[in-house]
Design an enzyme around this catalytic site. Structure first.
Site, PDB file in Angstrom:
ATOM      1  CE  LYS A   1     -61.505  28.407  91.812  1.00 15.32           C
ATOM      2  NZ  LYS A   1     -60.134  28.237  91.378  1.00 15.32           N
TER       3      LYS A   1
ATOM      4  CG  ASP B   1     -60.335  25.033  94.642  1.00 15.54           C
ATOM      5  OD1 ASP B   1     -60.618  24.208  95.554  1.00 15.54           O
ATOM      6  OD2 ASP B   1     -59.456  25.887  94.766  1.00 15.54           O
TER       7      ASP B   1
END
Ligand code: SF4
Length: 216
Positions: free
Chosen positions: A124, A142
């Site tokens: 991420k 996420d």
């Protein structure tokens, strides 16, 4: 029928206007991949307002890997407190600074593979550095992006990594960069994890509401 990404993105953009996550704001204001990387690390498990203030304090003291490395870890802890896991993050900030200096000649790398070799940098964070820091194509996924993509019915996946890989195939590249900040804001303001505000959602007419059993 392909998922109407264009309409979803346009409606979210219109609805949230200038309400952008803190890391996007850092990227827009600072234009520095290293600060995006540090801001992203601070923002993990931390409210945006707290990250924002900690980042401001940190940048008054240091803005480059060398400057950050020169600050004692205890002082970094005091500067960034009360961000979540501030002790671990203080050590990581120093390690990341050292790696960028020693392994990458003071320049944050701009590829997923290289970023993932840096301790403390996951997929991420690496994707956010690529998209927000360098303006290159990437999709940062996420928990918000993963949850909402599944609720909308755009994907049917079990993990954020799986969602990222599938989105790379089905989401037109022109939307890759803005997909994360828009869905993160949507997840915080409207499409909450436990009980989403479907009654005031700007994309409710496009949403399959997969797995939503309770809503407001
Ligand atoms: S309709 Fe509900 S579940 Fe679907 S995106 Fe909107 S808030 Fe989330």
């Amino acid at each position: 029928m392909p998922f109407p990404f264009k309409e979803v993105i346009e409606r979210l953009k219109e609805f949230y206007m200038s309400d952008v996550p803190v890391v996007t704001r850092i990227a827009n204001e600072r234009h520095d991949p290293f600060l995006v990387l540090i801001g992203c690390l601070l923002s993990l498990r931390t409210k945006d307002e707290t990250t924002d203030k900690a980042m401001e304090r940190l940048m008054k003291r240091a803005r480059t890997p060398r400057e950050l490395l020169s600050i004692p870890t205890g002082e970094v802890e005091r500067i960034i407190y009360p961000v979540g896991f501030y002790k671990v993050k203080s050590r990581l900030i120093k390690e990341i600074s050292r790696t960028v200096i020693e392994k990458y000649h003071n320049i944050v790398p701009d590829t997923l593979d290289e970023l993932l070799t840096i301790k403390g940098v996951g997929r991420k964070t690496a994707n956010i550095v690529i998209t927000e820091g360098f303006g290159l194509p990437g999709i940062a996924v996420d928990t918000h992006v993963h949850r909402i993509s599944n609720r909308l019915g755009a994907v049917r996946t079990r993990t954020p990594d799986e969602t990222e890989r599938l989105l790379r195939d089905i989401l037109p590249q022109e939307y890759w960069r803005e997909y994360n900040p828009l869905l993160v804001t949507h997840g915080r303001r409207t499409c909450a994890p436990l009980s989403p505000w479907c009654s005031k959602c700007p994309v409710s007419h496009l949403c399959a509401r997969v797995g939503v059993t309770r809503s407001r």
